[in-house]
Design an enzyme around this catalytic site. Structure first.
Site, PDB file in Angstrom:
ATOM      1  N   LYS A 124       0.832  -1.198   0.000  1.00 21.21           N
ATOM      2  CA  LYS A 124       0.000   0.000   0.000  1.00 21.21           C
ATOM      3  C   LYS A 124       0.872   1.257   0.000  1.00 21.21           C
ATOM      4  CE  LYS A 124      -1.923   2.389   3.231  1.00 21.21           C
ATOM      5  NZ  LYS A 124      -2.504   2.739   4.497  1.00 21.21           N
ATOM      6  N   ASP A 142      -6.610   1.108   0.819  1.00 21.42           N
ATOM      7  CA  ASP A 142      -6.669   1.201   2.275  1.00 21.42           C
ATOM      8  C   ASP A 142      -8.072   0.782   2.720  1.00 21.42           C
ATOM      9  OD1 ASP A 142      -8.332   3.279   1.618  1.00 21.42           O
ATOM     10  OD2 ASP A 142      -7.315   4.782   2.831  1.00 21.42           O
TER      11      ASP A 142
END
Ligand code: SF4
Length: 214
Positions: A124, A142
């Protein structure tokens, strides 16, 4: 989990997001690629507001890997101790700063593999940096994007990588670069975890979520 929205719905949704916010921005303060990596690494399980408060003074004195090494771990901790997991995060920042100095001439590499090899940098974080700094159309999934993607049908998937793939595969290419910010902001302010604001949602008529609020 909703099914995948079709091409026409995806075009319409992102046309609306773009009309509402043509240049969506991330909310983590940074002054260069290195401070962006540090800010994202610090942001795990913390709010952007909390990270920005901590980095406001930190980045004035440590905006390069070498300056961070000069500041030292204890010096860094003094700036970030209001952030959750700060001891672990401080260790990661010091280690990644040393690697950047020793292996990359003090620069931040711009491949996902090289970024992910840095301590404290996961998929991420690498995608955030690729997207925000190098404007590569990476999708950093997320908690907000995962929720919006699955509720609406924009990017359904059982895990974050599946959602990332669904978004990459189904968002029309012209919208790919900003998709991650539009979806984060939509999740943060409209399609909220506990009570989504479906009544004022600009994609309500296209969203596949079965339990919409009024
Ligand atoms: S209609 Fe509701 S569930 Fe669907 S995207 Fe909008 S806020 Fe989220």
């Amino acid at each position: 989990m909703a099914g995948q929205l079709d091409y026409h719905a995806m075009c319409e949704i992102f046309t609306r997001f773009q009309a509402a916010e043509p240049e969506p921005m991330g909310e983590l303060d940074h002054v260069n690629a290195y401070t962006l990596v540090v800010a994202v690494a610090l942001s795990a399980q913390a709010t952007d507001v909390g990270v920005n408060r901590a980095t406001r003074d930190l980045f004035k004195i440590a905006d390069t890997p070498q300056k961070m090494l000069d500041l030292g771990e204890e010096g860094l901790i003094q700036h970030i101790k209001t952030i959750g997991l700060y001891r672990n995060k401080a260790k990661h920042v010091m280690k990644l700063s040393r690697i950047l100095v020793e292996d990359y001439g003090g620069c931040v590499p711009n491949s996902r593999a090289a970024l992910q090899s840095l301590p404290g940098v996961g998929r991420k974080t690498a995608n955030v940096v690729l997207n925000m700094w190098w404007h590569y159309p990476a999708q950093a999934v997320d908690t907000h994007i995962f929720r919006v993607g699955n509720r609406s049908g924009i990017g359904p998937g059982r895990d974050v990588v599946a959602v990332e793939r669904a978004i990459e595969d189904n968002v029309p290419v012209g919208f790919q670069r900003h998709a991650h910010h539009w979806l984060i902001l939509h999740g943060r302010y409209t399609c909220k975890a506990r009570k989504p604001a479906c009544g004022t949602c600009l994609i309500r008529d296209l969203c596949l979520f079965e339990d919409k609020t009024l």
